[in-house]
Write an enzyme that holds these catalytic residues in place. Structure first.
Site, PDB file in Angstrom:
ATOM      1  N   SER A 148       0.859  -1.183   0.000  1.00 35.89           N
ATOM      2  CA  SER A 148       0.000   0.000   0.000  1.00 35.89           C
ATOM      3  C   SER A 148       0.887   1.222   0.000  1.00 35.89           C
ATOM      4  O   SER A 148       2.069   1.150   0.347  1.00 35.89           O
ATOM      5  CB  SER A 148      -0.856   0.004   1.280  1.00 35.89           C
ATOM      6  OG  SER A 148      -1.458   1.254   1.490  1.00 35.89           O
ATOM      7  N   TYR A 161      -2.364  -1.212  10.470  1.00 31.32           N
ATOM      8  CA  TYR A 161      -2.291  -1.327   8.999  1.00 31.32           C
ATOM      9  C   TYR A 161      -0.970  -0.761   8.488  1.00 31.32           C
ATOM     10  O   TYR A 161      -0.283  -1.382   7.664  1.00 31.32           O
ATOM     11  CB  TYR A 161      -3.484  -0.573   8.390  1.00 31.32           C
ATOM     12  CG  TYR A 161      -3.653  -0.756   6.901  1.00 31.32           C
ATOM     13  CD1 TYR A 161      -4.368  -1.831   6.392  1.00 31.32           C
ATOM     14  CD2 TYR A 161      -3.124   0.162   5.998  1.00 31.32           C
ATOM     15  CE1 TYR A 161      -4.546  -1.996   5.023  1.00 31.32           C
ATOM     16  CE2 TYR A 161      -3.292   0.009   4.634  1.00 31.32           C
ATOM     17  CZ  TYR A 161      -4.011  -1.069   4.152  1.00 31.32           C
ATOM     18  OH  TYR A 161      -4.184  -1.227   2.797  1.00 31.32           O
TER      19      TYR A 161
END
Ligand code: NAD
Length: 266
Positions: A148, A161
């Site tokens: 990401s 995350y």
């Protein structure tokens, strides 16, 4: 549909978390270019079977589904063994399964931390651990980890995350160095925001945490960081994937292709 074409006929691919969103799109991108695939992920059994059967029929490839839970190392080992057995080889491994939870760090539930680290990071260690011997034996492999932009940048309220995705990038670089002489590469694709079910949920969660409307989350929070102010599309991610699995991408190793509309240019 994505316009890049690469001949993947006869190649075998495992895509974790491919019953939804980015994983399902990447699986379809590989199938469209001739690869046999093993789907994986949670969801309604009949929806998954419909997807599996459609991909096999539409693209004339072998498509299987394996229900391994990415929190269970023995099930992950079985997923890789299943793929190598059913397809006779394993050329492409995409670690894509992922979840999100948005919360201030001092209120972050410990079980959510463990699940995010487990699914988003540790599962990739287990798939790679078991796929590497298969790939080494055939002296070919492409490992692609869907990290990401949060492998490179932080955002508030996403402690687990961001930690997991930074970890995925570190894992990718380390594996890349270890397998480089075996015809194997390991790389990340780092998407910015893609409008998938995961992001739809985040919009609602972020609105709640920040006390603002969902429209304001999209305009002022999500896409404010993405200079193009448009969501990344599935086809744009398939394009990056097909480059990495093509022979043209064979010397890209330990790298991250960031598809973020300019976010990390800041
Ligand atoms: P999604 O929720 O649509 O799909 C997630 C997939 O992971 C599903 O198939 C789900 O069943 C699977 N999964 C979840 N828990 C699992 C478990 N325990 N075992 C097996 N499978 C499990 O999400 P998405 O947006 O398509 O995200 C896919 C990946 O892309 C994730 O790693 C995510 O972090 C990453 N990513 C997404 C975006 C985005 O904007 N959507 C941006 C950057 C990175």
């Amino acid at each position: 549909m994505n316009s890049v074409r690469v001949d993947l006929s006869g190649q075998a691919a495992v895509i974790t978390g491919s019953t939804s969103g980015i994983g399902a799109a990447l699986a379809e991108g590989l199938a469209k270019n001739g690869a046999h695939i093993v789907l994986n992920g949670l969801g309604d059994a009949s929806d998954i079977e419909t997807l599996r059967a459609r991909l096999a029929e539409q693209y004339g490839i072998k498509a299987f589904y394996h229900p391994a839970n990415m929190l269970k190392p023995d099930e992950i080992e079985d997923l890789i063994a299943f793929a190598a057995h059913e397809l006779g080889r394993l050329d492409i491994l995409i670690n894509n399964a992922g979840i999100q939870h948005v919360s201030p760090v001092d209120a972050f539930p410990a079980d959510k931390w463990d699940a995010i680290i487990g699914i988003n990071l540790t599962s990739a260690f287990h798939t790679i651990k078991h796929a590497a011997p298969v790939m080494k034996a055939q002296r070919y492999g492409r490992i692609i980890n869907i990290a990401s932009v949060h492998a490179l940048r932080a955002s508030p309220f996403k402690a687990a995350y961001v930690a997991a995705k930074h970890g995925v990038l570190g894992l990718t670089k380390t594996v890349a160095l270890e397998v480089a002489e075996n015809g194997i590469t390991a790389n990340c694709i780092n998407p910015g925001y893609v409008k998938t079910p995961l992001v739809e949920n985040q919009i609602a969660d972020t609105a709640r945490v920040r006390g603002i409307s969902e429209e304001d989350v999209v305009r002022d929070v999500l896409l404010s960081a993405q200079p193009t102010r448009t969501f990344i599309t599935y086809d744009q991610l398939i394009g990056a994937l097909l480059y990495l699995v093509s022979s043209d991408g064979g010397n890209v190793n330990g790298h991250a292709i960031t598809v973020d509309g300019g976010w990390t240019a800041r």
